[in-house]
Design a protein around this motif. Structure first.
Motif, mmCIF file in Angstrom:
data_model
loop_
_atom_site.group_PDB
_atom_site.id
_atom_site.type_symbol
_atom_site.label_atom_id
_atom_site.label_comp_id
_atom_site.label_asym_id
_atom_site.label_seq_id
_atom_site.Cartn_x
_atom_site.Cartn_y
_atom_site.Cartn_z
ATOM 1 N N ALA A 141 4.540 -2.986 -4.392
ATOM 2 C CA ALA A 141 5.642 -2.624 -3.491
ATOM 3 C C ALA A 141 5.794 -1.116 -3.410
ATOM 4 C CB ALA A 141 6.935 -3.266 -3.977
ATOM 5 N N ILE A 142 5.767 -0.422 -4.556
ATOM 6 C CA ILE A 142 6.000 1.027 -4.530
ATOM 7 C C ILE A 142 4.811 1.753 -3.923
ATOM 8 C CG2 ILE A 142 6.329 3.002 -6.056
ATOM 9 C CD1 ILE A 142 8.309 1.364 -7.531
ATOM 10 N N SER A 143 3.579 1.248 -4.175
ATOM 11 C CA SER A 143 2.417 1.842 -3.513
ATOM 12 C C SER A 143 2.514 1.680 -2.003
ATOM 13 C CB SER A 143 1.139 1.199 -4.026
ATOM 14 O OG SER A 143 1.027 1.358 -5.406
ATOM 15 N N SER A 144 2.972 0.503 -1.535
ATOM 16 C CA SER A 144 3.051 0.287 -0.087
ATOM 17 C C SER A 144 4.174 1.117 0.523
ATOM 18 C CB SER A 144 3.231 -1.193 0.236
ATOM 19 O OG SER A 144 4.554 -1.572 0.064
ATOM 20 N N ILE A 145 5.259 1.380 -0.234
ATOM 21 C CA ILE A 145 6.309 2.276 0.267
ATOM 22 C C ILE A 145 5.742 3.675 0.468
ATOM 23 C CG2 ILE A 145 8.415 3.492 -0.409
ATOM 24 C CD1 ILE A 145 9.371 0.958 -1.684
ATOM 25 N N PHE A 146 4.969 4.140 -0.521
ATOM 26 C CA PHE A 146 4.397 5.487 -0.442
ATOM 27 C C PHE A 146 3.415 5.602 0.719
ATOM 28 C CE2 PHE A 146 1.125 8.510 -1.694
ATOM 29 C CZ PHE A 146 1.899 9.634 -1.808
ATOM 30 N N ILE A 147 2.542 4.589 0.869
ATOM 31 C CA ILE A 147 1.556 4.621 1.952
ATOM 32 C C ILE A 147 2.247 4.544 3.302
ATOM 33 C CG2 ILE A 147 -0.326 3.282 2.949
ATOM 34 C CD1 ILE A 147 -1.302 2.780 0.181
ATOM 35 N N ALA A 148 3.348 3.757 3.370
ATOM 36 C CA ALA A 148 4.107 3.685 4.620
ATOM 37 C C ALA A 148 4.701 5.037 4.973
ATOM 38 C CB ALA A 148 5.212 2.637 4.493
ATOM 39 N N LEU A 149 5.131 5.793 3.950
ATOM 40 C CA LEU A 149 5.653 7.147 4.202
ATOM 41 C C LEU A 149 4.578 8.036 4.794
ATOM 42 C CD1 LEU A 149 8.272 8.800 3.577
ATOM 43 C CD2 LEU A 149 7.087 9.643 1.601
ATOM 44 N N LEU A 150 3.356 7.988 4.236
ATOM 45 C CA LEU A 150 2.253 8.796 4.770
ATOM 46 C C LEU A 150 1.924 8.400 6.199
ATOM 47 C CD1 LEU A 150 -0.380 9.060 1.917
ATOM 48 C CD2 LEU A 150 1.037 10.845 2.830
ATOM 49 N N ILE A 151 1.788 7.085 6.465
ATOM 50 C CA ILE A 151 1.338 6.611 7.771
ATOM 51 C C ILE A 151 2.397 6.851 8.832
ATOM 52 C CG2 ILE A 151 0.676 4.543 9.041
ATOM 53 C CD1 ILE A 151 -0.506 3.496 6.509
ATOM 54 N N PHE A 152 3.669 6.657 8.463
ATOM 55 C CA PHE A 152 4.748 6.739 9.448
ATOM 56 C C PHE A 152 4.836 8.132 10.062
ATOM 57 C CE2 PHE A 152 9.237 7.840 10.161
ATOM 58 C CZ PHE A 152 9.474 7.001 11.230
ATOM 59 N N LYS A 153 4.774 9.150 9.211
ATOM 60 C CA LYS A 153 4.861 10.523 9.719
ATOM 61 C C LYS A 153 3.678 10.833 10.622
ATOM 62 C CE LYS A 153 7.123 14.283 9.856
ATOM 63 N NZ LYS A 153 6.330 14.864 10.889
ATOM 64 N N ASP A 154 2.518 10.271 10.239
ATOM 65 C CA ASP A 154 1.302 10.473 11.020
ATOM 66 C C ASP A 154 1.442 9.884 12.423
ATOM 67 O OD1 ASP A 154 -1.501 8.553 11.355
ATOM 68 O OD2 ASP A 154 -1.594 10.722 11.557
ATOM 69 N N GLU A 155 1.997 8.668 12.525
ATOM 70 C CA GLU A 155 2.179 8.052 13.836
ATOM 71 C C GLU A 155 3.163 8.846 14.686
ATOM 72 O OE1 GLU A 155 3.342 4.181 12.809
ATOM 73 O OE2 GLU A 155 1.302 3.418 12.632
ATOM 74 N N GLU A 156 4.202 9.393 14.047
ATOM 75 C CA GLU A 156 5.169 10.203 14.781
ATOM 76 C C GLU A 156 4.491 11.441 15.373
ATOM 77 O OE1 GLU A 156 8.419 11.743 12.577
ATOM 78 O OE2 GLU A 156 9.800 10.369 13.561
ATOM 79 N N ASP A 157 3.593 12.063 14.595
ATOM 80 C CA ASP A 157 2.880 13.235 15.081
ATOM 81 C C ASP A 157 2.036 12.899 16.301
ATOM 82 O OD1 ASP A 157 3.833 15.117 13.470
ATOM 83 O OD2 ASP A 157 2.213 15.045 11.995
#
Lengths: 77, 161
Positions: free
Chosen positions: B140-156
Protein backbone atom coordinates in the motif's frame (compact mmCIF):
# COMPACT_ATOMS: atom_id res chain seq x y z
CA UNK A 1 14.18 15.13 35.76
CA UNK A 2 17.03 17.14 34.25
CA UNK A 3 17.25 14.65 31.37
CA UNK A 4 13.59 15.09 30.48
CA UNK A 5 13.84 18.90 30.64
CA UNK A 6 16.79 19.00 28.21
CA UNK A 7 14.85 16.82 25.74
CA UNK A 8 11.93 19.23 25.91
CA UNK A 9 14.22 22.19 25.21
CA UNK A 10 15.80 20.42 22.22
CA UNK A 11 12.33 19.59 20.83
CA UNK A 12 11.34 23.24 21.16
CA UNK A 13 14.51 24.42 19.38
CA UNK A 14 13.96 21.95 16.52
CA UNK A 15 10.35 23.09 16.11
CA UNK A 16 11.35 26.77 16.02
CA UNK A 17 13.91 25.94 13.32
CA UNK A 18 11.27 24.02 11.32
CA UNK A 19 8.92 26.99 11.30
CA UNK A 20 11.35 29.87 10.79
CA UNK A 21 14.03 28.52 8.39
CA UNK A 22 14.20 30.20 4.97
CA UNK A 23 14.83 27.13 2.78
CA UNK A 24 12.39 24.24 2.58
CA UNK A 25 15.13 21.58 2.63
CA UNK A 26 16.57 22.95 5.90
CA UNK A 27 13.09 22.87 7.35
CA UNK A 28 12.74 19.24 6.25
CA UNK A 29 16.02 18.21 7.89
CA UNK A 30 14.96 19.87 11.14
CA UNK A 31 11.61 18.05 10.91
CA UNK A 32 13.54 14.77 10.72
CA UNK A 33 15.65 15.79 13.75
CA UNK A 34 12.45 16.68 15.62
CA UNK A 35 11.05 13.24 14.88
CA UNK A 36 14.24 11.55 16.11
CA UNK A 37 14.14 13.53 19.37
CA UNK A 38 10.48 12.62 19.78
CA UNK A 39 11.49 8.95 19.42
CA UNK A 40 13.96 9.41 22.31
CA UNK A 41 11.17 11.05 24.26
CA UNK A 42 8.87 8.06 23.72
CA UNK A 43 11.62 5.69 24.87
CA UNK A 44 12.04 7.81 28.00
CA UNK A 45 8.30 7.50 28.62
CA UNK A 46 8.63 3.67 28.25
CA UNK A 47 6.54 3.27 25.08
CA UNK A 48 8.90 1.34 22.74
CA UNK A 49 6.10 0.34 20.37
CA UNK A 50 5.13 3.95 19.65
CA UNK A 51 8.84 4.83 19.45
CA UNK A 52 9.50 2.30 16.66
CA UNK A 53 6.46 3.48 14.69
CA UNK A 54 7.52 7.11 15.11
CA UNK A 55 11.06 6.30 13.95
CA UNK A 56 9.82 4.45 10.86
CA UNK A 57 7.09 6.91 9.87
CA UNK A 58 8.45 10.26 11.01
CA UNK A 59 12.12 9.85 10.20
CA UNK A 60 11.89 7.61 7.15
CA UNK A 61 8.65 7.88 5.23
CA UNK A 62 7.62 11.49 5.87
CA UNK A 63 11.09 12.77 4.97
CA UNK A 64 11.17 10.79 1.73
CA UNK A 65 7.70 11.87 0.61
CA UNK A 66 8.33 15.53 1.47
CA UNK A 67 11.65 15.28 -0.41
CA UNK A 68 9.82 14.13 -3.55
CA UNK A 69 7.20 16.87 -3.15
CA UNK A 70 9.85 19.61 -2.80
CA UNK A 71 11.85 18.21 -5.74
CA UNK A 72 8.76 18.07 -7.97
CA UNK A 73 7.31 21.47 -7.16
CA UNK A 74 10.57 23.45 -7.00
CA UNK A 75 11.47 22.74 -10.63
CA UNK A 76 8.35 24.42 -12.02
CA UNK A 77 9.24 27.83 -10.56
CA UNK B 1 5.09 8.60 -33.41
CA UNK B 2 8.23 10.32 -32.25
CA UNK B 3 6.35 11.87 -29.37
CA UNK B 4 5.26 8.37 -28.32
CA UNK B 5 8.87 7.15 -28.20
CA UNK B 6 9.83 10.03 -25.96
CA UNK B 7 6.89 9.20 -23.75
CA UNK B 8 8.06 5.60 -23.38
CA UNK B 9 11.63 6.47 -22.43
CA UNK B 10 10.69 9.06 -19.85
CA UNK B 11 12.60 8.58 -16.61
CA UNK B 12 12.92 10.13 -13.20
CA UNK B 13 16.34 11.53 -12.39
CA UNK B 14 18.68 9.50 -10.22
CA UNK B 15 21.23 10.92 -7.81
CA UNK B 16 25.05 10.85 -7.83
CA UNK B 17 27.19 7.70 -7.73
CA UNK B 18 27.92 8.02 -3.99
CA UNK B 19 24.23 8.03 -3.08
CA UNK B 20 23.54 5.15 -5.47
CA UNK B 21 26.24 2.90 -4.00
CA UNK B 22 25.33 3.65 -0.38
CA UNK B 23 21.66 2.93 -1.12
CA UNK B 24 22.61 -0.36 -2.80
CA UNK B 25 24.40 -1.38 0.40
CA UNK B 26 21.73 -0.12 2.80
CA UNK B 27 18.47 -1.17 1.11
CA UNK B 28 18.83 -4.97 1.69
CA UNK B 29 19.72 -4.34 5.34
CA UNK B 30 16.65 -2.12 5.79
CA UNK B 31 14.47 -4.74 4.08
CA UNK B 32 15.86 -7.50 6.33
CA UNK B 33 15.20 -5.36 9.41
CA UNK B 34 11.59 -4.91 8.26
CA UNK B 35 11.20 -8.68 7.89
CA UNK B 36 12.67 -9.15 11.39
CA UNK B 37 10.25 -6.63 12.91
CA UNK B 38 7.32 -8.33 11.16
CA UNK B 39 8.24 -11.87 12.17
CA UNK B 40 8.93 -10.97 15.81
CA UNK B 41 5.75 -8.91 16.08
CA UNK B 42 4.22 -11.05 18.83
CA UNK B 43 7.42 -11.08 20.94
CA UNK B 44 9.02 -7.64 20.70
CA UNK B 45 7.69 -4.10 20.06
CA UNK B 46 6.59 -3.54 16.51
CA UNK B 47 4.42 -5.66 14.28
CA UNK B 48 2.92 -5.87 10.85
CA UNK B 49 2.36 -2.17 10.25
CA UNK B 50 5.81 -1.03 11.39
CA UNK B 51 7.61 -3.80 9.53
CA UNK B 52 5.63 -3.05 6.39
CA UNK B 53 6.53 0.64 6.54
CA UNK B 54 10.22 -0.22 6.97
CA UNK B 55 10.12 -2.67 4.04
CA UNK B 56 8.37 -0.08 1.85
CA UNK B 57 10.98 2.53 2.75
CA UNK B 58 13.67 0.22 1.32
CA UNK B 59 11.84 0.18 -2.04
CA UNK B 60 11.27 3.95 -1.93
CA UNK B 61 14.97 4.51 -1.22
CA UNK B 62 15.94 2.49 -4.28
CA UNK B 63 13.45 4.31 -6.54
CA UNK B 64 14.60 7.73 -5.31
CA UNK B 65 18.32 7.08 -5.58
CA UNK B 66 18.54 5.14 -8.84
CA UNK B 67 15.75 6.81 -10.78
CA UNK B 68 13.19 4.79 -12.70
CA UNK B 69 11.27 4.53 -15.95
CA UNK B 70 7.78 5.92 -15.43
CA UNK B 71 6.18 3.46 -17.83
CA UNK B 72 7.52 0.59 -15.76
CA UNK B 73 6.31 2.24 -12.55
CA UNK B 74 2.76 2.26 -13.93
CA UNK B 75 2.74 -1.51 -14.42
CA UNK B 76 4.35 -1.98 -11.00
CA UNK B 77 1.56 0.08 -9.44
CA UNK B 78 -1.04 -2.25 -10.91
CA UNK B 79 0.77 -5.27 -9.47
CA UNK B 80 1.15 -3.61 -6.08
CA UNK B 81 -2.57 -2.89 -5.87
CA UNK B 82 -3.28 -6.54 -6.75
CA UNK B 83 -0.90 -7.71 -3.99
CA UNK B 84 -2.56 -5.40 -1.48
CA UNK B 85 -6.05 -6.67 -2.34
CA UNK B 86 -4.96 -10.32 -2.16
CA UNK B 87 -3.38 -9.74 1.27
CA UNK B 88 -6.55 -8.09 2.60
CA UNK B 89 -8.59 -11.04 1.27
CA UNK B 90 -6.23 -13.50 3.01
CA UNK B 91 -6.66 -11.59 6.30
CA UNK B 92 -10.45 -11.78 5.98
CA UNK B 93 -10.20 -15.50 5.19
CA UNK B 94 -8.08 -16.00 8.32
CA UNK B 95 -10.74 -14.25 10.40
CA UNK B 96 -13.59 -16.29 8.89
CA UNK B 97 -11.63 -19.53 9.43
CA UNK B 98 -11.65 -18.71 13.14
CA UNK B 99 -15.40 -18.32 12.93
CA UNK B 100 -15.87 -21.66 11.15
CA UNK B 101 -13.30 -23.99 12.69
CA UNK B 102 -13.74 -23.32 16.42
CA UNK B 103 -16.52 -24.75 18.53
CA UNK B 104 -17.45 -21.42 20.12
CA UNK B 105 -17.73 -19.54 16.76
CA UNK B 106 -15.95 -16.23 17.31
CA UNK B 107 -14.65 -13.90 14.58
CA UNK B 108 -10.80 -13.89 14.74
CA UNK B 109 -10.79 -16.90 17.06
CA UNK B 110 -7.34 -18.42 17.63
CA UNK B 111 -7.81 -21.89 16.18
CA UNK B 112 -4.15 -22.94 16.08
CA UNK B 113 -1.94 -24.37 18.82
CA UNK B 114 -0.54 -21.53 20.90
CA UNK B 115 2.76 -23.18 21.88
CA UNK B 116 5.00 -21.98 24.70
CA UNK B 117 5.35 -18.31 25.57
CA UNK B 118 8.49 -16.65 24.21
CA UNK B 119 9.15 -19.03 21.31
CA UNK B 120 9.26 -17.69 17.76
CA UNK B 121 6.64 -20.18 16.55
CA UNK B 122 3.86 -19.55 19.05
CA UNK B 123 0.75 -17.45 19.47
CA UNK B 124 -1.49 -19.31 17.00
CA UNK B 125 -2.75 -17.03 14.22
CA UNK B 126 -1.09 -13.83 15.51
CA UNK B 127 2.24 -14.26 13.57
CA UNK B 128 0.34 -15.25 10.40
CA UNK B 129 -1.79 -12.11 10.68
CA UNK B 130 1.32 -10.02 11.27
CA UNK B 131 2.98 -11.36 8.11
CA UNK B 132 -0.15 -10.72 6.00
CA UNK B 133 -0.50 -7.18 7.37
CA UNK B 134 3.21 -6.57 6.68
CA UNK B 135 2.81 -7.55 3.01
CA UNK B 136 -0.32 -5.41 2.71
CA UNK B 137 1.19 -2.28 4.27
CA UNK B 138 4.37 -2.63 2.20
CA UNK B 139 2.35 -2.82 -1.02
CA UNK B 140 0.00 0.00 0.00
CA UNK B 141 2.71 2.52 0.95
CA UNK B 142 4.79 1.69 -2.14
CA UNK B 143 1.72 2.24 -4.34
CA UNK B 144 0.99 5.56 -2.58
CA UNK B 145 4.54 6.71 -3.33
CA UNK B 146 4.41 5.56 -6.96
CA UNK B 147 1.03 7.25 -7.37
CA UNK B 148 2.63 10.49 -6.14
CA UNK B 149 5.37 10.21 -8.78
CA UNK B 150 2.98 9.30 -11.63
CA UNK B 151 0.29 11.84 -10.75
CA UNK B 152 2.58 14.86 -10.97
CA UNK B 153 3.94 13.51 -14.24
CA UNK B 154 0.47 13.29 -15.80
CA UNK B 155 -0.30 16.84 -14.67
CA UNK B 156 2.86 18.06 -16.43
CA UNK B 157 1.80 16.37 -19.67
CA UNK B 158 -1.60 18.05 -19.57
CA UNK B 159 0.02 21.44 -19.12
CA UNK B 160 2.48 20.88 -21.97
CA UNK B 161 -0.40 20.11 -24.32
Amino acid sequence: MGNIDSLYILLLLATINVVFSKKLLTSLVFLSIFSMLLTLKYITLKAPDVAITEAALGTGLTTLIYLVAIKKTGRKK
Amino acid sequence: MKKNENYNQETTKGMTIVVKKICQFMAPVIFLFGIYITFHGHLTPGGGFTGGVIMASAFILQILSNGSILERLRSEKWRLELTESIAIFCFLTLAVLGLVLTAYSVFFANFLDRGTFGQLVSGGIIPIGNIIIGVEVCAAISSIFIALLIFKDEEDEEESR
